[in-house]
Enzyme design. Sequence first.
Site, mmCIF file in Angstrom:
data_model
loop_
_atom_site.group_PDB
_atom_site.id
_atom_site.type_symbol
_atom_site.label_atom_id
_atom_site.label_comp_id
_atom_site.label_asym_id
_atom_site.label_seq_id
_atom_site.Cartn_x
_atom_site.Cartn_y
_atom_site.Cartn_z
ATOM 1 C CG HIS A 209 -1.931 -1.237 0.832
ATOM 2 N ND1 HIS A 209 -2.091 -2.139 1.206
ATOM 3 C CD2 HIS A 209 -3.117 -0.891 0.061
ATOM 4 C CE1 HIS A 209 -3.118 -2.901 0.596
ATOM 5 N NE2 HIS A 209 -3.687 -2.288 0.068
ATOM 6 N NE ARG A 316 -6.221 0.251 -2.814
ATOM 7 C CZ ARG A 316 -5.644 0.283 -4.142
ATOM 8 N NH1 ARG A 316 -5.624 1.692 -4.739
ATOM 9 N NH2 ARG A 316 -5.202 -0.799 -4.718
ATOM 10 N NE ARG A 352 -11.094 -1.517 -0.942
ATOM 11 C CZ ARG A 352 -9.833 -1.944 -1.503
ATOM 12 N NH1 ARG A 352 -9.513 -2.843 -2.084
ATOM 13 N NH2 ARG A 352 -8.923 -1.341 -0.610
ATOM 14 C CD GLU A 451 -9.602 -8.104 -2.458
ATOM 15 O OE1 GLU A 451 -8.687 -7.343 -2.705
ATOM 16 O OE2 GLU A 451 -10.431 -7.443 -1.456
ATOM 17 C CG ASN A 474 -2.965 -4.936 -5.935
ATOM 18 O OD1 ASN A 474 -2.580 -5.302 -7.259
ATOM 19 N ND2 ASN A 474 -3.558 -3.788 -5.702
ATOM 20 C CG ASP A 475 -5.301 -8.442 -1.251
ATOM 21 O OD1 ASP A 475 -4.080 -8.742 -0.598
ATOM 22 O OD2 ASP A 475 -6.067 -7.430 -1.085
ATOM 23 N NE ARG A 485 -1.105 -5.987 -1.647
ATOM 24 C CZ ARG A 485 -2.513 -5.361 -1.736
ATOM 25 N NH1 ARG A 485 -3.434 -5.985 -1.659
ATOM 26 N NH2 ARG A 485 -2.287 -4.199 -2.168
ATOM 27 C CB CYS A 522 -9.819 -2.264 -9.283
ATOM 28 S SG CYS A 522 -10.148 -3.330 -7.888
HETATM 29 C C1 PEP Z 1 -6.609 -5.744 -4.902
HETATM 30 O O1 PEP Z 1 -6.174 -6.430 -3.810
HETATM 31 O O2 PEP Z 1 -6.111 -6.124 -6.117
HETATM 32 C C2 PEP Z 1 -6.978 -4.337 -4.592
HETATM 33 C C3 PEP Z 1 -7.161 -3.607 -5.503
HETATM 34 O O3 PEP Z 1 -6.944 -4.040 -3.310
HETATM 35 P P1 PEP Z 1 -5.966 -3.338 -2.523
HETATM 36 O O4 PEP Z 1 -4.593 -3.186 -3.304
HETATM 37 O O5 PEP Z 1 -6.431 -2.038 -1.618
HETATM 38 O O6 PEP Z 1 -5.795 -4.607 -1.431
HETATM 39 MG MG MG Z 2 -7.207 -5.963 -2.057
#
Ligand code: PEP
Ligand code: MG
Length: 603
Positions: A209, A316, A352, A451, A474-475, A485, A522
């Site tokens: 993040h 977010r 979200r 995710e 991402n997750d 990650r 996303c």
């Molecule tokens: C993801 O996990 O791809 C996502 C968009 O959420 P975040 O990066 O905020 O966990």
């Molecule tokens: Mg995520």
Amino acid sequence: MTKRPTPTPTPPRPPKPQKYVKGLPVSGGIVVGRVLVIDDELRRVVPRKIAAAEVKGELARFESSVKASIAEISRVYEQAESEMGKEAAKIFAFHIGMLKDPSLTSQVRAMIEQETVTAEYAATHVLDKLAAQFRSSKNPVFATKVNDIEDLTTRLLSQMMGGSRASRLEQADAGTIIVARDLTPSQTASFDRSRILGFATDLGGMTSHTAIIAKALEIPAVVGCQTLLRDVDDGDQVVLDGDHGVVIVNPDAATLEHYARAIEQRRLYQVSLTELRDLPSVTSDGAEVTLLGNIELPEEVARVLNSGGTGVGLYRTEYLYLTGNTEPTEGDHYRAYRKCVELCNGRELVIRTMDLGADKYTQAQEEIPERNPFLGCRSIRYCLKNQPMFKKQLRAILRASAEGSIKVMFPLVSTIAELRQAKFLVNDTMEELEEEGLPFDRSIKLGMMVEVPSAAIQAETFAREADFFSIGTNDLVQYTLAVDRINERVASLYTPAHPAVIRLIRDVTRAARRHNTPISCCGEAAGDLEFAMLLIGLGVRTLSVSASMIPPLKRFVRSVTVEQCEKVARQALTLDSDVQVTALLRDRARRIVPEAFEGSGVE
Ligand code: PEP
Ligand code: MG
């Protein structure tokens, strides 16, 4: 007071040779500046001498860190006692006892006074010595206390250094490049952009993040450098190349010249991209690919729209918690959402619900942190466990929905029960508002992030009950591949190009198509031109990315055909390894649309 000898002037250091350090390119841009080291790695305190005049201040810093630590541990003690009983809480009584033990604290004081060293160093030295004695003790009871002493050292240091990190940041000159072991998302969000050009950290992964915030704020950044801190000192000149993930310490004249040209080339490329802003995002065979923006703060809506995005695909909202000092009220939530509604002015806006936990917020608040927070009480799980907090947010979103269109998205849903419970709470909140006579959008859409592998595998089930899906790569990558990650040590294993991830995405898009469930992506991968080609080929027609990624993505979309993307996706699905998939995507993307890669700094 002891008289100190007059310090001999330090001889000038010989010029340091140029050094390349490779990291992960998480936020684009090239900057040249001077290093400010923000190194508060708590267990690596260097011995630093102080002037005699500073002794009093150091003693005071030590005293107040002891006091603050005692207060902090007392709170932990009370909580542990009520949750786990007196016996378990005893351990914290031991910590408090140590801090109140004059034979220990007087040693630290004596060291500061007599050896004129910083409070951090004196405390670490004394406690480390004690830990070593305990460690070598034959008595097992002593040996078990070593962890406690280490814990105590960390606590004391974080008290002492928390303030020093903040004040060092405040002293940053214009043209500063921060180098740190790690930075939290909120520290990054608080950087003064007029003075801080960019940052590099030794820890961190591609989709941490902190990296996401850097991209959102368009701060060039390289993370996961692993050993950079070893090679830099305050004031060193560095080139930070956020496009390629390189930091060059003490660049020589030829390197500086090379980068001056690269910076100019990049500037011209950015100017050329702005020309695309008002052109439609359609493939060259006429298929529309909607490009939306990911935002962390309402102020970013303008940046998304200016970059040519047609709305917000991911807000977010947890950043409301990460940027303030106090927990946001319903009013704070409401004002933020209403502002987004106003700025979006009828365009898509996906809010979200708060994705707290893991690396965001809750661990710092917890007096007893979770052992494995990425697999713990995060996101929707946290919200469902903290319903008054969650409902405060839902009330605010619903109230703002009376002002303009909003969609609600739940993060990290892993069971159908969670989705149902979250939807139930929205309905419950609607009833409350109705009773209070407050307006809201009764037909507000309720969707979810896909995710977690369980949600992706069960996409058919979820597609029947969710109004829309957004794939969070991402997750999804992290949980499918069991690769943290944010851990730079396993960064090479973290890739959305893994065949298992691609198959999950294919299955989710198929399920969504069968049920007419709108679907977007996303995650950061959606902003990667090569991966975007694959996503389009798999049937995704809405991509939500950081504002800075919208212009290059639009340029790419306008140069490719759906047929080409589909062909690449079919080929990718036949491959066995991420290495093969990456090579295929790289090759095809450059062959099909070389112009999308020319001059972009992407090599
Ligand atoms: C993801 O996990 O791809 C996502 C968009 O959420 P975040 O990066 O905020 O966990
Ligand atoms: Mg995520």
